[in-house]
Write a protein that holds these residues in place. Sequence first.
Motif, PDB file in Angstrom:
ATOM      1  N   GLN A   1      13.326 -29.842  36.437  1.00 54.90           N
ATOM      2  CA  GLN A   1      14.222 -30.493  37.391  1.00 54.90           C
ATOM      3  C   GLN A   1      15.036 -31.569  36.692  1.00 54.90           C
ATOM      4  O   GLN A   1      14.710 -32.000  35.574  1.00 54.90           O
ATOM      5  CB  GLN A   1      13.430 -31.109  38.542  1.00 54.90           C
ATOM      6  CG  GLN A   1      12.573 -32.305  38.135  1.00 54.90           C
ATOM      7  CD  GLN A   1      11.816 -32.891  39.306  1.00 54.90           C
ATOM      8  OE1 GLN A   1      10.896 -32.268  39.833  1.00 54.90           O
ATOM      9  NE2 GLN A   1      12.189 -34.078  39.709  1.00 54.90           N
TER      10      GLN A   1
ATOM     11  N   GLU B   1      14.265 -25.953  40.132  1.00 51.89           N
ATOM     12  CA  GLU B   1      13.860 -24.653  40.622  1.00 51.89           C
ATOM     13  C   GLU B   1      12.694 -24.770  41.605  1.00 51.89           C
ATOM     14  O   GLU B   1      12.048 -25.809  41.712  1.00 51.89           O
ATOM     15  CB  GLU B   1      13.469 -23.748  39.462  1.00 51.89           C
ATOM     16  CG  GLU B   1      12.292 -24.256  38.654  1.00 51.89           C
ATOM     17  CD  GLU B   1      11.832 -23.245  37.615  1.00 51.89           C
ATOM     18  OE1 GLU B   1      11.765 -22.048  37.938  1.00 51.89           O
ATOM     19  OE2 GLU B   1      11.521 -23.677  36.489  1.00 51.89           O
ATOM     20  N   THR B   2      12.405 -23.714  42.307  1.00 53.07           N
ATOM     21  CA  THR B   2      11.307 -23.675  43.258  1.00 53.07           C
ATOM     22  C   THR B   2      10.015 -24.067  42.566  1.00 53.07           C
ATOM     23  O   THR B   2       9.711 -23.606  41.471  1.00 53.07           O
ATOM     24  CB  THR B   2      11.165 -22.262  43.844  1.00 53.07           C
ATOM     25  OG1 THR B   2      12.395 -21.894  44.450  1.00 53.07           O
ATOM     26  CG2 THR B   2      10.052 -22.196  44.861  1.00 53.07           C
ATOM     27  N   GLY B   3       9.253 -24.932  43.228  1.00 57.11           N
ATOM     28  CA  GLY B   3       7.969 -25.337  42.675  1.00 57.11           C
ATOM     29  C   GLY B   3       7.976 -26.720  42.061  1.00 57.11           C
ATOM     30  O   GLY B   3       6.958 -27.203  41.597  1.00 57.11           O
ATOM     31  N   THR B   4       9.131 -27.391  42.047  1.00 56.82           N
ATOM     32  CA  THR B   4       9.181 -28.723  41.451  1.00 56.82           C
ATOM     33  C   THR B   4       8.618 -29.791  42.368  1.00 56.82           C
ATOM     34  O   THR B   4       8.356 -30.905  41.934  1.00 56.82           O
ATOM     35  CB  THR B   4      10.639 -29.116  41.121  1.00 56.82           C
ATOM     36  OG1 THR B   4      11.385 -29.140  42.345  1.00 56.82           O
ATOM     37  CG2 THR B   4      11.267 -28.120  40.165  1.00 56.82           C
TER      38      THR B   4
ATOM     39  N   GLN C   1       2.367 -26.372  35.931  1.00 59.61           N
ATOM     40  CA  GLN C   1       1.635 -26.076  37.159  1.00 59.61           C
ATOM     41  C   GLN C   1       0.773 -24.827  37.004  1.00 59.61           C
ATOM     42  O   GLN C   1       0.734 -23.945  37.862  1.00 59.61           O
ATOM     43  CB  GLN C   1       2.606 -25.924  38.342  1.00 59.61           C
ATOM     44  CG  GLN C   1       3.406 -27.188  38.615  1.00 59.61           C
ATOM     45  CD  GLN C   1       4.295 -27.091  39.835  1.00 59.61           C
ATOM     46  OE1 GLN C   1       4.457 -26.025  40.417  1.00 59.61           O
ATOM     47  NE2 GLN C   1       4.859 -28.212  40.249  1.00 59.61           N
TER      48      GLN C   1
ATOM     49  N   SER D   1      14.372 -19.101  41.044  1.00 61.59           N
ATOM     50  CA  SER D   1      13.301 -19.581  40.177  1.00 61.59           C
ATOM     51  C   SER D   1      13.531 -18.981  38.807  1.00 61.59           C
ATOM     52  O   SER D   1      13.460 -17.766  38.623  1.00 61.59           O
ATOM     53  CB  SER D   1      11.932 -19.158  40.726  1.00 61.59           C
ATOM     54  OG  SER D   1      10.896 -19.628  39.881  1.00 61.59           O
TER      55      SER D   1
ATOM     56  N   ASP E   1       9.573 -24.240  33.369  1.00 59.46           N
ATOM     57  CA  ASP E   1       8.314 -24.742  33.907  1.00 59.46           C
ATOM     58  C   ASP E   1       8.578 -25.727  35.040  1.00 59.46           C
ATOM     59  O   ASP E   1       8.325 -26.934  34.915  1.00 59.46           O
ATOM     60  CB  ASP E   1       7.486 -25.404  32.799  1.00 59.46           C
ATOM     61  CG  ASP E   1       7.127 -24.416  31.694  1.00 59.46           C
ATOM     62  OD1 ASP E   1       6.780 -23.272  32.030  1.00 59.46           O
ATOM     63  OD2 ASP E   1       7.208 -24.789  30.516  1.00 59.46           O
ATOM     64  N   SER E   2       9.112 -25.209  36.154  1.00 61.07           N
ATOM     65  CA  SER E   2       9.462 -26.062  37.300  1.00 61.07           C
ATOM     66  C   SER E   2      10.315 -27.240  36.845  1.00 61.07           C
ATOM     67  O   SER E   2      10.119 -28.386  37.257  1.00 61.07           O
ATOM     68  CB  SER E   2       8.190 -26.559  38.002  1.00 61.07           C
ATOM     69  OG  SER E   2       7.459 -25.476  38.525  1.00 61.07           O
TER      70      SER E   2
ATOM     71  N   TYR F   1       9.338 -31.647  33.772  1.00 63.45           N
ATOM     72  CA  TYR F   1       8.798 -30.306  33.997  1.00 63.45           C
ATOM     73  C   TYR F   1       7.281 -30.390  34.138  1.00 63.45           C
ATOM     74  O   TYR F   1       6.646 -31.369  33.736  1.00 63.45           O
ATOM     75  CB  TYR F   1       9.178 -29.344  32.870  1.00 63.45           C
ATOM     76  CG  TYR F   1       8.457 -29.596  31.557  1.00 63.45           C
ATOM     77  CD1 TYR F   1       7.236 -28.983  31.281  1.00 63.45           C
ATOM     78  CD2 TYR F   1       8.997 -30.423  30.586  1.00 63.45           C
ATOM     79  CE1 TYR F   1       6.570 -29.205  30.079  1.00 63.45           C
ATOM     80  CE2 TYR F   1       8.360 -30.652  29.387  1.00 63.45           C
ATOM     81  CZ  TYR F   1       7.134 -30.033  29.127  1.00 63.45           C
ATOM     82  OH  TYR F   1       6.485 -30.270  27.960  1.00 63.45           O
TER      83      TYR F   1
END
Length: 427
Positions: free
Chosen positions: A241, A258-261, A93, A279, A238-239, A90
């Motif tokens: 994965q 999720e989106t942003g990883t 970001q 997300s 927190d992003s 995670y």
Amino acid sequence: MRRFVLWCAAILCVSSTASAAVRNSFMLNEANAVTGSKFLESNKFDTTLGRLQGNGQNWLEFITVQGDELGGGKFKNTLDLRGWKFEWAYDKQDPADPNQYGSGTIMFTNDPLWAAVPVGTMLTINEWKQAWYQPVSDLNGGLDRMGGIAGLGQQRGDAYNPAIHTLKDFSTNVGWNPLANGGGGAAGDWNINIWAGERNADNSFKYFNFSGSVVDGDPNNPLPIGSDEAGLYAVNNDSWQWTIKDAAGNVVQGPLGETGTGVTAVSPITGQPVAANWSVNSQEIVRLEGFAVGSNATQQKYLDAWLNNYQDGSSSSFGEPNIWSSGSGVQDLSPLRNWLKTGDANLDGVVDGSDFLAWQRGFGKAQPSLTDGDLNGDGVVDGTDLAVWRGAFGAAGTVAVAAVPECSTACLAAMAAVGFIRRRRHQ
């Protein structure tokens, strides 16, 4: 509590094949991303846990989709998970605080439990062993967490008081038996639950090994996984994965998140990039959606699942089929469980003499499982189970008494009671 015991004999336990495991043969089904101080949003609840602060702490839920390869396009009904890895990562970001991240690995040990996990099994892993609650702040009937036993076995918060606290117990339960309590097929007990902190007598972790680190403020001083500050693993919003790898290091699922990883997810079916349309936030869970009851779900559709089959959600279902759209969607697990045959004690898909031998070995055993010959799920291996086997094997099926060494008097009596031993009539 019935125990799911996998006895390592020639008829069941064999080593993993050298070839790579099938993609999605073992999948993440659901993960709790609810922050420890919050509740599921929109007044939602978990179908098993109810409405709890933290929604039961860090937990993961997996589903076994395909067994070990036998060759020639055929597969076993069980999957050897020894040495497999679940990798997580995670990164907050956050431009205002950019150095908040972590990563780690949960590796399955060589414990016999993992040698042959049946296809269709739902595996839940909870970092905490117990937690206790009482109503305090939530206006929607939820319970605030007052204390518990964390992953390393230490007590957190208030001491447990049965007079005022509601206890939720996440202790290890390996009581897998689809025929228990009158179940059968997809309706029985297909669950295994593991407290991640379970230890052996020598204090080593019993079912998993943990590694990695998390950063909390100072990137030059990461907190090692296994420490009191870092715990055993992280699930968050927190992003976050994940990636699943087999014992040889081959990727079975992922990397997904999720989106942003920053993960580029290319569909193995179309070869095209797949964008996540979800997300997760701090009051939600991650879950596999689709494959609903009535949608003609198949095992192959599970094997073809990818990033767009996952969604964020505000309700959860710990240890049960996923639900979504306010309950109008319910996950269909029957395509993964319809292989189980009545009388098949060793789970090889055939009812034969090997299953009879399993029954003979398990005769009279305390807390038997299906693999011990408890073929009717009543918690006892006796003549009624033999009758189940005989009915499935066929009236013409017989096994000579000489092929059943050291069968006890009670065992032989049970065989005779169902007409298994044919006595010669005296003239």
